[in-house]
Design an enzyme around this catalytic site. Sequence first.
Site, mmCIF file in Angstrom:
data_model
loop_
_atom_site.group_PDB
_atom_site.id
_atom_site.type_symbol
_atom_site.label_atom_id
_atom_site.label_comp_id
_atom_site.label_asym_id
_atom_site.label_seq_id
_atom_site.Cartn_x
_atom_site.Cartn_y
_atom_site.Cartn_z
ATOM 1 N NE ARG A 209 -25.099 77.110 39.895
ATOM 2 C CZ ARG A 209 -24.229 77.855 40.481
ATOM 3 N NH1 ARG A 209 -23.417 77.351 41.673
ATOM 4 N NH2 ARG A 209 -23.790 79.147 40.324
ATOM 5 C CB SER B 267 -27.466 80.311 34.713
ATOM 6 O OG SER B 267 -27.094 81.853 34.986
ATOM 7 C CD GLU C 204 -28.069 76.065 36.980
ATOM 8 O OE1 GLU C 204 -28.330 76.770 38.198
ATOM 9 O OE2 GLU C 204 -27.073 76.640 36.655
#
Length: 374
Positions: free
Chosen positions: A176, A256, A363
């Site tokens: 990520r 998410s 995120e």
Amino acid sequence: MPINELLATIEAFDHVVIDNTPFHQLTTLHIGGTPRATIRCSSTTAVCDVVQLLDANDIPLLIVGGGSNLVVADGDVPVVAVVLECTDCRIDAKSGAVEAEAGASWDDIVAASVAAGLGGIECLSGIPGSAGATPVQNVGAYGAEISDVLTEVELFDRTTRQRSWVPASSLDLAYRYSNLKFTSRAVVLSIRLALRTDGLSAPLRFGELARKLAVAQEESDARRPVADVRAAVLQLRRAKGMVYDESDHDTWSAGSFFTNPIVPEDIAEQVREVVEKRYGAETAAAMPCFNAGSGKKKLSAAWLIDRAGYHKGYPGHGPARLSTKHTLALTNRGTATTEDLVNLARDIRSGVYAAFSVTLEPEPVWVGVSIDGD
């Protein structure tokens, strides 16, 4: 140059439209206030020209693709939204080469690649957002990441004001992460991928997906037809509310919301000990914990959130609630504000830390607001 004069100059550019669309209409969370202006660019040249002129006049801007990874403040937001509507995509079924402009819908690219019999991104089916966002945070799901197939990225460097293709290896891609994330040093204009041409998927090593496709445990490098894998991934994601549907508030999310924490091995064992004391040895033994290299372990954010007492549908803060289908998705039930969502995020993060001494990291990209407070 005053902002009104600047916008008048930009409006004369080819492939540019200016309007006053607020952020709650530009994001999948359906939250956020109003930018100083919304500039829609339908060519990569227009993107470069607009960004260059705004930067030259010190006007803060925010690049917006599909809006699936943004948490934007309420009220007047002192930025210009530059919306990427350049959507060209070229697929060569013979060589497996895919080239897509940054504004192209990511899932449309996956669908077209699968229809052409190309493999490598089928596990990334159903992920909302645009192609340009995929290298920025090295998008991944079900055991696959964009870094597995990404070869080059076309960037507009905001310092040198030059556009060029750079190798994927120059982006420091990791879980990520890329060196583009949070830096605003460059704007992604296009991406190039190298996909498989044999009609089969990448090796299926993610347990949930492998079970869905009836892959035997001993088939460590099992591959299946790409269309079958895409269908299975979409079924799994829809069951979790992770395929955007405007009529379903369980999908009004940023996907998410927290990344899976990567911690030193001793911290992972401390978490396991806490779990054993709270829930017993059987639950502790089943705690998701994966090798992450360099003496570190990757834990499951969703599992920790649930064990900290935040279950599906957790009512948290008014119309901002956890998804009824997945504990890792913070959702807008229809009328939530950014303040509602941020308070929910802070509640969950502090609760997980109180339970396990692990700090969850969000995120999405935050604009005008922070999970750590003002």
